[in-house]
Design a protein around this motif. Structure first.
Motif, PDB file in Angstrom:
ATOM      1  N   VAL A  40       0.837  -1.203   0.000  1.00  0.00           N
ATOM      2  CA  VAL A  40       0.000   0.000   0.000  1.00  0.00           C
ATOM      3  C   VAL A  40       0.871   1.253   0.000  1.00  0.00           C
ATOM      4  O   VAL A  40       0.565   2.234  -0.682  1.00  0.00           O
ATOM      5  CB  VAL A  40      -0.932  -0.002   1.234  1.00  0.00           C
ATOM      6  CG1 VAL A  40      -1.532   1.361   1.460  1.00  0.00           C
ATOM      7  CG2 VAL A  40      -2.041  -1.003   1.043  1.00  0.00           C
ATOM      8  N   GLN A  43       1.657   2.603  -3.185  1.00  0.00           N
ATOM      9  CA  GLN A  43       0.535   3.121  -3.976  1.00  0.00           C
ATOM     10  C   GLN A  43       0.038   4.474  -3.496  1.00  0.00           C
ATOM     11  O   GLN A  43      -0.569   5.221  -4.244  1.00  0.00           O
ATOM     12  CB  GLN A  43      -0.644   2.127  -3.940  1.00  0.00           C
ATOM     13  CG  GLN A  43      -0.333   0.762  -4.514  1.00  0.00           C
ATOM     14  CD  GLN A  43      -0.055   0.816  -6.004  1.00  0.00           C
ATOM     15  OE1 GLN A  43      -0.601   1.649  -6.723  1.00  0.00           O
ATOM     16  NE2 GLN A  43       0.821  -0.057  -6.470  1.00  0.00           N
ATOM     17  N   LEU A 117      -7.570   5.791   2.900  1.00  0.00           N
ATOM     18  CA  LEU A 117      -7.187   4.378   2.809  1.00  0.00           C
ATOM     19  C   LEU A 117      -8.058   3.570   3.762  1.00  0.00           C
ATOM     20  O   LEU A 117      -8.203   3.934   4.934  1.00  0.00           O
ATOM     21  CB  LEU A 117      -5.705   4.232   3.201  1.00  0.00           C
ATOM     22  CG  LEU A 117      -5.162   2.820   3.398  1.00  0.00           C
ATOM     23  CD1 LEU A 117      -5.248   2.009   2.107  1.00  0.00           C
ATOM     24  CD2 LEU A 117      -3.699   2.882   3.873  1.00  0.00           C
ATOM     25  N   VAL A 119      -8.316  -0.368   5.104  1.00  0.00           N
ATOM     26  CA  VAL A 119      -7.635  -1.665   5.139  1.00  0.00           C
ATOM     27  C   VAL A 119      -8.594  -2.697   5.725  1.00  0.00           C
ATOM     28  O   VAL A 119      -9.271  -2.426   6.723  1.00  0.00           O
ATOM     29  CB  VAL A 119      -6.360  -1.565   6.018  1.00  0.00           C
ATOM     30  CG1 VAL A 119      -5.717  -2.932   6.205  1.00  0.00           C
ATOM     31  CG2 VAL A 119      -5.371  -0.578   5.409  1.00  0.00           C
ATOM     32  N   ILE A 147      -8.253   4.607  -1.475  1.00  0.00           N
ATOM     33  CA  ILE A 147      -7.812   3.252  -1.829  1.00  0.00           C
ATOM     34  C   ILE A 147      -8.320   2.239  -0.810  1.00  0.00           C
ATOM     35  O   ILE A 147      -8.351   2.524   0.394  1.00  0.00           O
ATOM     36  CB  ILE A 147      -6.265   3.240  -1.890  1.00  0.00           C
ATOM     37  CG1 ILE A 147      -5.822   3.832  -3.219  1.00  0.00           C
ATOM     38  CG2 ILE A 147      -5.693   1.854  -1.699  1.00  0.00           C
ATOM     39  CD1 ILE A 147      -4.331   3.851  -3.390  1.00  0.00           C
ATOM     40  N   ALA A 149      -7.557  -1.622   0.615  1.00  0.00           N
ATOM     41  CA  ALA A 149      -6.476  -2.614   0.617  1.00  0.00           C
ATOM     42  C   ALA A 149      -6.925  -3.817   1.432  1.00  0.00           C
ATOM     43  O   ALA A 149      -7.286  -3.685   2.599  1.00  0.00           O
ATOM     44  CB  ALA A 149      -5.209  -2.014   1.221  1.00  0.00           C
ATOM     45  N   VAL A 205      -5.326  -4.374  -3.856  1.00  0.00           N
ATOM     46  CA  VAL A 205      -5.335  -2.934  -3.594  1.00  0.00           C
ATOM     47  C   VAL A 205      -6.051  -2.297  -4.777  1.00  0.00           C
ATOM     48  O   VAL A 205      -5.710  -2.578  -5.935  1.00  0.00           O
ATOM     49  CB  VAL A 205      -3.900  -2.370  -3.463  1.00  0.00           C
ATOM     50  CG1 VAL A 205      -3.934  -0.862  -3.228  1.00  0.00           C
ATOM     51  CG2 VAL A 205      -3.149  -3.070  -2.338  1.00  0.00           C
TER      52      VAL A 205
END
Ligand SMILES: C[S@@+](CC[C@H](N)C(=O)[O-])C[C@H]1O[C@@H](n2cnc3c(N)ncnc32)[C@H](O)[C@@H]1O
Length: 207
Positions: A40, A43, A117, A119, A147, A149, A205
């Motif tokens: 990650v 990215q 992000l 996760v 994003i 992940a 991801v």
């Protein structure tokens, strides 16, 4: 009680016991957690806010805090026993990591800054039914360009192992990756193998 509530209640009961030896045992089979964070970080450079859904005992929260020193991090979990373990770990990061005790059955952000992000590590395969709703709901909590992940169990060709994992609340039928593929553009998409080819796990991801 809905099927989703029944599953959540059953997971709470499961982790009431398993929280006691979770950290001592899971390193041996929850593969790819550390490398997910490394992947990650390639990215996304400097996320302002990070959410981990199903943060458990907090291992990933610490790795995220170290990888992204500027980020404010929220760890969410439905198990108070798992969060009790996490609380001790995150204490040195007070002010940067907050813990939320709840199921992810609705957005966390409500008019406030969204997450850059999200996760999800080895939680989606346990949310049955409802993992697909979680994948969809993340969109409401992600900032534009945010994003997601994920690392999780993917599948196994061994029926006995699939059944055994089912006893442990894990569904291993490739369903997580199928829904991630449908909902997100993949930036990273990797399949790893556990113990030869006893099972496969997925790292995804996407945005
Ligand atoms: C296998 S553990 C993974 C913990 C941690 N992410 C890790 O990688 O070690 C799964 C966690 O997800 C949590 N969980 C399962 N369903 C959830 C839901 N709907 N909302 C929030 N947490 C959930 C469980 O309580 C448990 O702590």
């Amino acid at each position: 009680m809905s099927d989703a509530d029944r599953n959540a209640s059953s997971l709470r009961g499961y982790y009431r016991w398993h929280a006691k030896f979770y950290d001592a045992t899971r390193w041996a089979f929850l593969f790819g957690r550390r490398s997910l964070i490394t992947t990650v970080a390639e990215q996304i450079k400097s996320p302002g806010r990070i959410l981990e859904i199903g943060c458990g005992t907090g291992k990933n929260l610490i790795a995220l805090a170290e990888a992204f020193p500027e980020a404010r991090i929220t760890g969410l979990d439905l198990s108070s026993d798992m969060l009790d373990c996490a609380r001790a770990k995150v204490a040195p990061y007070a002010g940067r990591i907050e813990l939320l005790h709840r199921a992810y059955d609705g957005p966390v952000t409500d008019g406030e800054e969204k997450f850059d992000l999200i996760v999800i590590s080895y939680a989606l395969s346990m949310i049955n039914p409802g993992f697909d709703d979680v994948i969809r709901l993340c969109r409401d909590d992600l900032s534009g360009g945010g994003i997601v992940a994920v690392v999780d169990f993917h599948e196994t060709r061994w029926t006995w192992f699939r059944k055994w994992m089912g006893v442990n609340h894990v569904r291993m039928e490739g369903q997580v990756l199928a829904h991630l593929d449908a909902g997100y553009e993949a930036l990273v998409r990797r399949i790893g193998r556990g113990y030869g080819d006893l099972w496969r796990y997925v790292t995804f991801v996407g945005r």
